[in-house]
Design a protein around this motif. Structure first.
Motif, PDB file in Angstrom:
ATOM      1  N   SER A 296       0.821  -1.201   0.000  1.00 47.11           N
ATOM      2  CA  SER A 296       0.000   0.000   0.000  1.00 47.11           C
ATOM      3  C   SER A 296       0.860   1.259   0.000  1.00 47.11           C
ATOM      4  CB  SER A 296      -0.929  -0.005   1.221  1.00 47.11           C
ATOM      5  OG  SER A 296      -1.706   1.169   1.269  1.00 47.11           O
ATOM      6  N   ASN A 297       1.902   1.234   0.810  1.00 44.90           N
ATOM      7  CA  ASN A 297       2.699   2.446   1.007  1.00 44.90           C
ATOM      8  C   ASN A 297       3.572   2.818  -0.175  1.00 44.90           C
ATOM      9  OD1 ASN A 297       1.756   3.429   3.372  1.00 44.90           O
ATOM     10  ND2 ASN A 297       3.331   2.525   4.667  1.00 44.90           N
ATOM     11  N   VAL A 298       3.956   1.834  -0.988  1.00 43.43           N
ATOM     12  CA  VAL A 298       4.738   2.195  -2.160  1.00 43.43           C
ATOM     13  C   VAL A 298       3.896   3.055  -3.106  1.00 43.43           C
ATOM     14  CG1 VAL A 298       4.178   0.146  -3.565  1.00 43.43           C
ATOM     15  CG2 VAL A 298       6.385   1.293  -3.851  1.00 43.43           C
ATOM     16  N   LEU A 299       2.579   2.830  -3.108  1.00 42.87           N
ATOM     17  CA  LEU A 299       1.688   3.682  -3.902  1.00 42.87           C
ATOM     18  C   LEU A 299       1.558   5.060  -3.266  1.00 42.87           C
ATOM     19  CD1 LEU A 299      -1.228   1.229  -4.851  1.00 42.87           C
ATOM     20  CD2 LEU A 299       1.050   1.471  -5.863  1.00 42.87           C
ATOM     21  N   ASN A 300       1.512   5.106  -1.926  1.00 42.38           N
ATOM     22  CA  ASN A 300       1.408   6.398  -1.247  1.00 42.38           C
ATOM     23  C   ASN A 300       2.620   7.286  -1.529  1.00 42.38           C
ATOM     24  OD1 ASN A 300      -1.128   6.317   0.227  1.00 42.38           O
ATOM     25  ND2 ASN A 300      -0.234   4.676   1.427  1.00 42.38           N
ATOM     26  N   ILE A 301       3.817   6.690  -1.492  1.00 42.89           N
ATOM     27  CA  ILE A 301       5.012   7.493  -1.757  1.00 42.89           C
ATOM     28  C   ILE A 301       5.078   7.900  -3.226  1.00 42.89           C
ATOM     29  CG2 ILE A 301       7.530   7.504  -1.800  1.00 42.89           C
ATOM     30  CD1 ILE A 301       7.620   5.835   0.594  1.00 42.89           C
ATOM     31  N   TYR A 302       4.837   6.959  -4.118  1.00 47.12           N
ATOM     32  CA  TYR A 302       4.954   7.250  -5.551  1.00 47.12           C
ATOM     33  C   TYR A 302       3.933   8.302  -5.977  1.00 47.12           C
ATOM     34  CZ  TYR A 302       5.215   6.431 -10.597  1.00 47.12           C
ATOM     35  OH  TYR A 302       5.353   6.589 -11.955  1.00 47.12           O
ATOM     36  N   SER A 320      11.522  13.823  -4.611  1.00 50.81           N
ATOM     37  CA  SER A 320      10.228  14.067  -3.963  1.00 50.81           C
ATOM     38  C   SER A 320       9.773  12.831  -3.205  1.00 50.81           C
ATOM     39  CB  SER A 320       9.187  14.461  -5.019  1.00 50.81           C
ATOM     40  OG  SER A 320       7.927  14.674  -4.440  1.00 50.81           O
ATOM     41  N   ALA A 321      10.031  11.640  -3.761  1.00 54.68           N
ATOM     42  CA  ALA A 321       9.686  10.390  -3.080  1.00 54.68           C
ATOM     43  C   ALA A 321      10.475  10.227  -1.794  1.00 54.68           C
ATOM     44  CB  ALA A 321       9.939   9.198  -4.013  1.00 54.68           C
ATOM     45  N   ILE A 322      11.757  10.583  -1.836  1.00 54.04           N
ATOM     46  CA  ILE A 322      12.589  10.507  -0.625  1.00 54.04           C
ATOM     47  C   ILE A 322      12.067  11.472   0.432  1.00 54.04           C
ATOM     48  CG2 ILE A 322      14.885  10.979   0.313  1.00 54.04           C
ATOM     49  CD1 ILE A 322      16.032   9.957  -2.353  1.00 54.04           C
ATOM     50  N   LEU A 323      11.635  12.662  -0.005  1.00 51.64           N
ATOM     51  CA  LEU A 323      11.118  13.655   0.935  1.00 51.64           C
ATOM     52  C   LEU A 323       9.882  13.150   1.662  1.00 51.64           C
ATOM     53  CD1 LEU A 323      10.985  16.507   2.167  1.00 51.64           C
ATOM     54  CD2 LEU A 323       9.634  17.197   0.165  1.00 51.64           C
ATOM     55  N   ILE A 324       8.896  12.646   0.906  1.00 55.82           N
ATOM     56  CA  ILE A 324       7.663  12.194   1.539  1.00 55.82           C
ATOM     57  C   ILE A 324       7.932  10.978   2.436  1.00 55.82           C
ATOM     58  CG2 ILE A 324       6.897  10.675  -0.340  1.00 55.82           C
ATOM     59  CD1 ILE A 324       4.053  11.558   0.212  1.00 55.82           C
ATOM     60  N   GLY A 325       8.873  10.124   2.025  1.00 58.29           N
ATOM     61  CA  GLY A 325       9.236   8.990   2.861  1.00 58.29           C
ATOM     62  C   GLY A 325       9.890   9.429   4.153  1.00 58.29           C
ATOM     63  N   GLY A 326      10.778  10.411   4.076  1.00 58.49           N
ATOM     64  CA  GLY A 326      11.454  10.905   5.280  1.00 58.49           C
ATOM     65  C   GLY A 326      10.489  11.552   6.257  1.00 58.49           C
ATOM     66  N   VAL A 327       9.573  12.378   5.742  1.00 61.62           N
ATOM     67  CA  VAL A 327       8.578  13.013   6.624  1.00 61.62           C
ATOM     68  C   VAL A 327       7.702  11.958   7.289  1.00 61.62           C
ATOM     69  CG1 VAL A 327       6.572  14.550   6.682  1.00 61.62           C
ATOM     70  CG2 VAL A 327       8.560  15.151   5.292  1.00 61.62           C
ATOM     71  N   SER A 328       7.349  10.922   6.532  1.00 54.49           N
ATOM     72  CA  SER A 328       6.498   9.867   7.073  1.00 54.49           C
ATOM     73  C   SER A 328       7.204   9.070   8.168  1.00 54.49           C
ATOM     74  CB  SER A 328       6.036   8.925   5.962  1.00 54.49           C
ATOM     75  OG  SER A 328       5.228   9.605   5.028  1.00 54.49           O
ATOM     76  N   ILE A 329       8.502   8.880   8.040  1.00 57.16           N
ATOM     77  CA  ILE A 329       9.258   8.182   9.085  1.00 57.16           C
ATOM     78  C   ILE A 329       9.184   8.964  10.389  1.00 57.16           C
ATOM     79  CG2 ILE A 329      11.591   7.579   9.840  1.00 57.16           C
ATOM     80  CD1 ILE A 329      12.181   6.728   6.954  1.00 57.16           C
ATOM     81  N   VAL A 330       9.340  10.276  10.299  1.00 60.40           N
ATOM     82  CA  VAL A 330       9.239  11.116  11.499  1.00 60.40           C
ATOM     83  C   VAL A 330       7.850  11.002  12.122  1.00 60.40           C
ATOM     84  CG1 VAL A 330       9.322  13.481  12.372  1.00 60.40           C
ATOM     85  CG2 VAL A 330      11.003  12.721  10.680  1.00 60.40           C
ATOM     86  N   LEU A 331       6.808  11.077  11.280  1.00 64.78           N
ATOM     87  CA  LEU A 331       5.443  10.952  11.795  1.00 64.78           C
ATOM     88  C   LEU A 331       5.191   9.564  12.373  1.00 64.78           C
ATOM     89  CD1 LEU A 331       3.465  12.791   8.962  1.00 64.78           C
ATOM     90  CD2 LEU A 331       3.991  13.641  11.254  1.00 64.78           C
ATOM     91  N   SER A 332       5.817   8.536  11.808  1.00 61.91           N
ATOM     92  CA  SER A 332       5.650   7.175  12.319  1.00 61.91           C
ATOM     93  C   SER A 332       6.265   7.023  13.702  1.00 61.91           C
ATOM     94  CB  SER A 332       6.294   6.168  11.356  1.00 61.91           C
ATOM     95  OG  SER A 332       5.656   6.184  10.108  1.00 61.91           O
TER      96      SER A 332
END
Length: 465
Positions: A296-302, A320-332
């Motif tokens: 599911s999450n690979v679609l969210n990042i892409y 941009s994909a790295i950015l959204i992934g990094g922000v999500s790690i912090v939120l996680s």
């Protein structure tokens, strides 16, 4: 249009996709419609879907009531997503840039930013639940398990379209088989149905129906992203029905299992339930749930990276994909529990999806009725000062009015309007906003359709009698 045109073919799974939101020329299209099934099937085999399926039982429905609400809500939402996916092959571009035709280049920043927040939030929810499942499988700290699945998911999204399709094809079989075993084992061990008082109140039924519809329809802003490489000659009905069945089968399956187990085990938490019922297979089950979250999450990042480019983030797709992934790690890390924090975030995301149906109402009229998006020069979508410059108030205004009119009908954990309250929590706002926004846009563009028909008629060559 960003970047230089580079060769990128069907077999380039381990080549970083060179494109962002650019149009895909017809001579560089490839693939079969059937591959869409894997994307929408594998991406819903995870804990978030399980929990919303169990909600109907928790609210008081019996199993038959939960079953019928799950099936009908999921099917209707899946059809809407299918209609979105079908736009991809015709235009050869991702989903969010397409609505520039009705919202304007800059007016389209509104749905693009909302979709980006949606992708970011769902990545966080699924990442937390997947990290907790992997923690149980590997017996490592949550931070370690969460980082493992986060980083692998980011890498998959970084490579882009072809690797994502390949990954989802593998996960369809791997996670699908794991869930099949889990289904048989847990249903064989379930307790006495009826531990919670149940009834089939129409209001509660409608509540679960709208929850399932809202979850399914929330995939619409992702739709065309995964079908835009298909040949332009692809008939619309193919992507519509392949997508519909992929989404419907997976969401309905996992949700119905969640409802059945909630009825039999008095609403026990899924992660706890797996440990109690699966025995030695629980390790495999936890890994399967973590892989489902990644699907599911690979679609969210892409899709999140494409949405960011649509509202003008000055990055390449992969950065941009790295950015959204990094922000999500912090939120996680901030929301790192299976309890109230995750519940709040999930409720917020179900609230955030209110924008989707009025956006789709406008977009559907533009694509399927006005048909400008299938006729005009596709390069116009990428010109900030071109024919789609600025804000198109007919589209954005219809969207805003549709949303505002629906506010009294809303009924969520965050806000309940007066009509939603009078209906005792039944939420029909999604349908109100979609119908109003689409209807208004249809009326606002009558003169444009007439002018287009007249110009096309005049452009046709005459035939001597």
């Amino acid at each position: 249009m960003e970047g230089k045109e580079q060769s990128y073919g069907e077999n380039d799974a381990f080549v970083i996709e060179p494109r962002g939101i650019e149009h895909i020329p017809e001579d560089q299209r490839y693939g079969k419609v059937r591959k869409l099934f894997n994307v929408w099937f594998a991406s819903n085999l995870h804990l978030s879907v399980w929990t919303i399926g169990a909600l109907g039982i928790t609210l008081g429905l019996n199993f038959i009531g939960a079953l019928t609400s799950i099936l009908t809500g999921t099917f209707l939402g899946a059809v809407v997503v299918g209609l979105s996916v079908a736009m991809g092959p015709k235009l050869g571009m991702p989903q969010m840039p397409q609505s520039r035709a009705s919202f304007g280049y800059h007016g389209n920043f509104v749905p693009a930013i909302l979709s980006w927040l949606n992708f970011l939030g769902w990545f966080t929810v699924n990442n937390i639940l997947g990290g907790l499942a992997m923690k149980e499988a590997l017996h490592v700290p949550y931070l370690v398990s969460m980082l493992i699945i986060s980083l692998v998911t980011i890498v998959l999204a970084l490579y882009g379209h072809n690797l994502i399709h390949g990954f989802e094809r593998i996960m369809t079989w791997v996670v699908g088989l794991i869930f099949l075993v889990m289904t048989f084992v847990m249903l064989a061990h379930h307790g006495q149905t009826g531990a919670i008082p149940h009834h089939n109140s129409p209001v509660v039924w409608l509540t679960e129906f709208t929850v399932m519809f809202s979850y399914a329809v929330g995939w619409s802003p992702y739709g065309a992203d995964y079908g835009r490489y298909l040949p332009q000659t692809t008939r619309i009905r193919g992507p519509v029905w392949i997508t519909t069945f992929g989404l419907f089968i997976s969401i309905a399956w996992v949700s119905v299992v969640g409802a059945a187990l909630a009825a039999g085990f008095n609403g026990a938490a899924p992660i706890t339930l797996i440990g109690k019922t699966m025995g030695w297979f629980s390790v495999v089950a936890y890994v399967g749930l973590a892989l489902g979250s990644m699907s599911s999450n690979v679609l969210n990042i892409y899709s999140g990276s494409l949405a960011a480019l649509t509202f003008g983030l000055p990055l390449k797709r992969w950065t941009s994909a790295i950015l959204i992934g990094g922000v999500s790690i912090v939120l996680s890390l901030i929301f790192s529990s299976e309890g109230k924090a995750v519940d709040f975030l999930q409720n917020f995301l179900l609230f955030l999806v209110y924008w989707v149906t009025p956006w789709f109402g406008v977009q559907a009229v533009e694509f399927y009725i006005n048909k400008r998006t299938r006729i005009d020069n596709v390069l116009d979508f990428y010109r900030p000062r071109g024919p789609m410059a600025g804000i198109r108030w007919k589209g954005l205004g219809s969207f805003i009015i549709g949303f505002v009119v629906s506010i009294p009908f809303m009924a969520s954990a965050i806000y309940t309007g007066p009509i939603g309250h009078a209906l005792k929590g039944a939420d029909i706002s999604y349908f109100v906003s979609g119908i109003v926004a689409g209807g208004l846009y249809y009326l606002f563009t009558i003169s444009e359709r007439r002018s287009r028909r007249a110009s096309l008629h005049l452009a046709r060559p005459t035939v001597d009698q």
